[in-house]
Write a protein that holds these residues in place. Sequence first.
Motif, PDB file in Angstrom:
ATOM      1  N   GLN A  45      62.369  17.436 -59.250  1.00  0.00           N
ATOM      2  CA  GLN A  45      62.215  17.197 -60.680  1.00  0.00           C
ATOM      3  C   GLN A  45      63.049  15.998 -61.104  1.00  0.00           C
ATOM      4  O   GLN A  45      64.268  16.067 -61.163  1.00  0.00           O
ATOM      5  CB  GLN A  45      62.632  18.442 -61.458  1.00  0.00           C
ATOM      6  CG  GLN A  45      62.164  18.402 -62.891  1.00  0.00           C
ATOM      7  CD  GLN A  45      62.721  19.551 -63.701  1.00  0.00           C
ATOM      8  OE1 GLN A  45      62.934  20.645 -63.172  1.00  0.00           O
ATOM      9  NE2 GLN A  45      62.986  19.311 -64.967  1.00  0.00           N
ATOM     10  N   PRO A  46      62.362  14.881 -61.391  1.00  0.00           N
ATOM     11  CA  PRO A  46      63.084  13.674 -61.810  1.00  0.00           C
ATOM     12  C   PRO A  46      63.692  13.878 -63.191  1.00  0.00           C
ATOM     13  O   PRO A  46      63.332  14.815 -63.886  1.00  0.00           O
ATOM     14  CB  PRO A  46      62.003  12.597 -61.871  1.00  0.00           C
ATOM     15  CG  PRO A  46      60.757  13.201 -61.325  1.00  0.00           C
ATOM     16  CD  PRO A  46      60.915  14.694 -61.388  1.00  0.00           C
ATOM     17  N   PRO A  47      64.600  13.004 -63.590  1.00  0.00           N
ATOM     18  CA  PRO A  47      65.141  13.093 -64.953  1.00  0.00           C
ATOM     19  C   PRO A  47      63.994  12.974 -65.966  1.00  0.00           C
ATOM     20  O   PRO A  47      63.002  12.291 -65.692  1.00  0.00           O
ATOM     21  CB  PRO A  47      66.081  11.895 -65.061  1.00  0.00           C
ATOM     22  CG  PRO A  47      66.069  11.205 -63.755  1.00  0.00           C
ATOM     23  CD  PRO A  47      65.115  11.875 -62.835  1.00  0.00           C
ATOM     24  N   ALA A  48      64.153  13.628 -67.110  1.00  0.00           N
ATOM     25  CA  ALA A  48      63.098  13.629 -68.124  1.00  0.00           C
ATOM     26  C   ALA A  48      62.725  12.213 -68.541  1.00  0.00           C
ATOM     27  O   ALA A  48      61.562  11.879 -68.719  1.00  0.00           O
ATOM     28  CB  ALA A  48      63.547  14.432 -69.334  1.00  0.00           C
ATOM     29  N   LYS A  49      63.740  11.371 -68.665  1.00  0.00           N
ATOM     30  CA  LYS A  49      63.492   9.982 -69.029  1.00  0.00           C
ATOM     31  C   LYS A  49      63.811   9.130 -67.807  1.00  0.00           C
ATOM     32  O   LYS A  49      64.906   9.250 -67.255  1.00  0.00           O
ATOM     33  CB  LYS A  49      64.417   9.601 -70.192  1.00  0.00           C
ATOM     34  CG  LYS A  49      63.927   8.439 -71.016  1.00  0.00           C
ATOM     35  CD  LYS A  49      64.836   8.184 -72.205  1.00  0.00           C
ATOM     36  CE  LYS A  49      65.943   7.224 -71.814  1.00  0.00           C
ATOM     37  NZ  LYS A  49      66.928   6.996 -72.855  1.00  0.00           N
ATOM     38  N   PRO A  50      62.881   8.280 -67.352  1.00  0.00           N
ATOM     39  CA  PRO A  50      63.165   7.473 -66.158  1.00  0.00           C
ATOM     40  C   PRO A  50      64.466   6.693 -66.337  1.00  0.00           C
ATOM     41  O   PRO A  50      64.681   6.093 -67.384  1.00  0.00           O
ATOM     42  CB  PRO A  50      61.962   6.533 -66.073  1.00  0.00           C
ATOM     43  CG  PRO A  50      60.888   7.186 -66.859  1.00  0.00           C
ATOM     44  CD  PRO A  50      61.577   7.990 -67.935  1.00  0.00           C
ATOM     45  N   ALA A  51      65.309   6.741 -65.340  1.00  0.00           N
ATOM     46  CA  ALA A  51      66.609   6.090 -65.437  1.00  0.00           C
ATOM     47  C   ALA A  51      66.470   4.584 -65.272  1.00  0.00           C
ATOM     48  O   ALA A  51      65.588   4.106 -64.571  1.00  0.00           O
ATOM     49  CB  ALA A  51      67.532   6.638 -64.370  1.00  0.00           C
ATOM     50  N   ALA A  52      67.315   3.867 -65.933  1.00  0.00           N
ATOM     51  CA  ALA A  52      67.334   2.415 -65.797  1.00  0.00           C
ATOM     52  C   ALA A  52      67.844   2.046 -64.410  1.00  0.00           C
ATOM     53  O   ALA A  52      68.539   2.826 -63.750  1.00  0.00           O
ATOM     54  CB  ALA A  52      68.230   1.812 -66.863  1.00  0.00           C
ATOM     55  N   ILE A  53      67.488   0.855 -63.986  1.00  0.00           N
ATOM     56  CA  ILE A  53      67.973   0.343 -62.707  1.00  0.00           C
ATOM     57  C   ILE A  53      69.500   0.324 -62.726  1.00  0.00           C
ATOM     58  O   ILE A  53      70.114  -0.040 -63.733  1.00  0.00           O
ATOM     59  CB  ILE A  53      67.424  -1.090 -62.493  1.00  0.00           C
ATOM     60  CG1 ILE A  53      65.911  -1.057 -62.369  1.00  0.00           C
ATOM     61  CG2 ILE A  53      68.048  -1.759 -61.279  1.00  0.00           C
ATOM     62  CD1 ILE A  53      65.392  -0.293 -61.181  1.00  0.00           C
ATOM     63  N   ASN A  54      70.085   0.752 -61.640  1.00  0.00           N
ATOM     64  CA  ASN A  54      71.539   0.733 -61.460  1.00  0.00           C
ATOM     65  C   ASN A  54      72.301   1.692 -62.360  1.00  0.00           C
ATOM     66  O   ASN A  54      73.503   1.527 -62.574  1.00  0.00           O
ATOM     67  CB  ASN A  54      72.102  -0.690 -61.620  1.00  0.00           C
ATOM     68  CG  ASN A  54      71.927  -1.460 -60.336  1.00  0.00           C
ATOM     69  OD1 ASN A  54      72.031  -0.892 -59.237  1.00  0.00           O
ATOM     70  ND2 ASN A  54      71.656  -2.740 -60.450  1.00  0.00           N
ATOM     71  N   GLN A  60      66.683  17.451 -60.085  1.00  0.00           N
ATOM     72  CA  GLN A  60      66.759  18.844 -59.653  1.00  0.00           C
ATOM     73  C   GLN A  60      65.768  19.078 -58.530  1.00  0.00           C
ATOM     74  O   GLN A  60      64.722  18.417 -58.461  1.00  0.00           O
ATOM     75  CB  GLN A  60      66.475  19.792 -60.815  1.00  0.00           C
ATOM     76  CG  GLN A  60      67.634  19.823 -61.801  1.00  0.00           C
ATOM     77  CD  GLN A  60      67.510  20.943 -62.813  1.00  0.00           C
ATOM     78  OE1 GLN A  60      66.690  21.841 -62.688  1.00  0.00           O
ATOM     79  NE2 GLN A  60      68.358  20.889 -63.830  1.00  0.00           N
ATOM     80  N   VAL A  61      66.140  20.004 -57.669  1.00  0.00           N
ATOM     81  CA  VAL A  61      65.291  20.372 -56.547  1.00  0.00           C
ATOM     82  C   VAL A  61      65.087  21.874 -56.600  1.00  0.00           C
ATOM     83  O   VAL A  61      66.048  22.629 -56.751  1.00  0.00           O
ATOM     84  CB  VAL A  61      65.977  20.012 -55.215  1.00  0.00           C
ATOM     85  CG1 VAL A  61      65.199  20.577 -54.042  1.00  0.00           C
ATOM     86  CG2 VAL A  61      66.124  18.521 -55.073  1.00  0.00           C
ATOM     87  N   ARG A  62      63.849  22.295 -56.501  1.00  0.00           N
ATOM     88  CA  ARG A  62      63.560  23.720 -56.474  1.00  0.00           C
ATOM     89  C   ARG A  62      63.058  24.057 -55.082  1.00  0.00           C
ATOM     90  O   ARG A  62      62.131  23.446 -54.562  1.00  0.00           O
ATOM     91  CB  ARG A  62      62.500  24.036 -57.533  1.00  0.00           C
ATOM     92  CG  ARG A  62      62.253  25.494 -57.672  1.00  0.00           C
ATOM     93  CD  ARG A  62      62.050  25.905 -59.123  1.00  0.00           C
ATOM     94  NE  ARG A  62      62.199  27.361 -59.192  1.00  0.00           N
ATOM     95  CZ  ARG A  62      61.174  28.200 -59.387  1.00  0.00           C
ATOM     96  NH1 ARG A  62      59.966  27.730 -59.577  1.00  0.00           N
ATOM     97  NH2 ARG A  62      61.387  29.502 -59.382  1.00  0.00           N
ATOM     98  N   LEU A  63      63.714  25.049 -54.503  1.00  0.00           N
ATOM     99  CA  LEU A  63      63.450  25.409 -53.115  1.00  0.00           C
ATOM    100  C   LEU A  63      62.844  26.801 -53.074  1.00  0.00           C
ATOM    101  O   LEU A  63      63.383  27.741 -53.648  1.00  0.00           O
ATOM    102  CB  LEU A  63      64.800  25.403 -52.411  1.00  0.00           C
ATOM    103  CG  LEU A  63      64.868  25.173 -50.923  1.00  0.00           C
ATOM    104  CD1 LEU A  63      64.192  23.870 -50.556  1.00  0.00           C
ATOM    105  CD2 LEU A  63      66.328  25.145 -50.502  1.00  0.00           C
TER     106      LEU A  63
END
Length: 145
Positions: A45-54, A60-63
């Motif tokens: 699960q990526p951050p809700a808002k795409p992160a800026a470069i750098n 999150q990871v669901r296993l």
Amino acid sequence: MNRFASAALALTVLAATAGCMSAPSNLDLSLTRPTVDNKFVVTLQPPAKPAAINQLHSWQVRLASPSGTPIAHARIKVDGGMPQHGHGLPTRPQATQELADGTYVIEGMKFSMTGWWEIKLAIDSPEGVDKVTFNTVVAEAAAGR
Ligand SMILES: [Cu+2]
């Protein structure tokens, strides 16, 4: 053809070649994937808002088991990089927390440029050991701010 025209043509060819180095169009960008040996199903699960470069961000990871049972008490190692550039991640992300339901927090993720990145997870749990690779494409739009 005059010299200017051939220079322009050379530039066009160069631009087309650089275009080929963009992410392959057939990349599997699924965020839920089975692990290599099918021991787990992993959802990234990526951050809700795409992160800026750098900028640092958390994922999150669901296993879960193949039948959907959450996998607790796993250790997850994070690796990755850009296959087309031959370099790894600029940081060493860590799985820092285990939440409920087999969900883990990965902190310290950072992308230093746009393009195709692989995110590789090595999972070590009481239910077994396995690994999985996700593809993600960091777009120019995310690079803006
Ligand atoms: Cu790169």
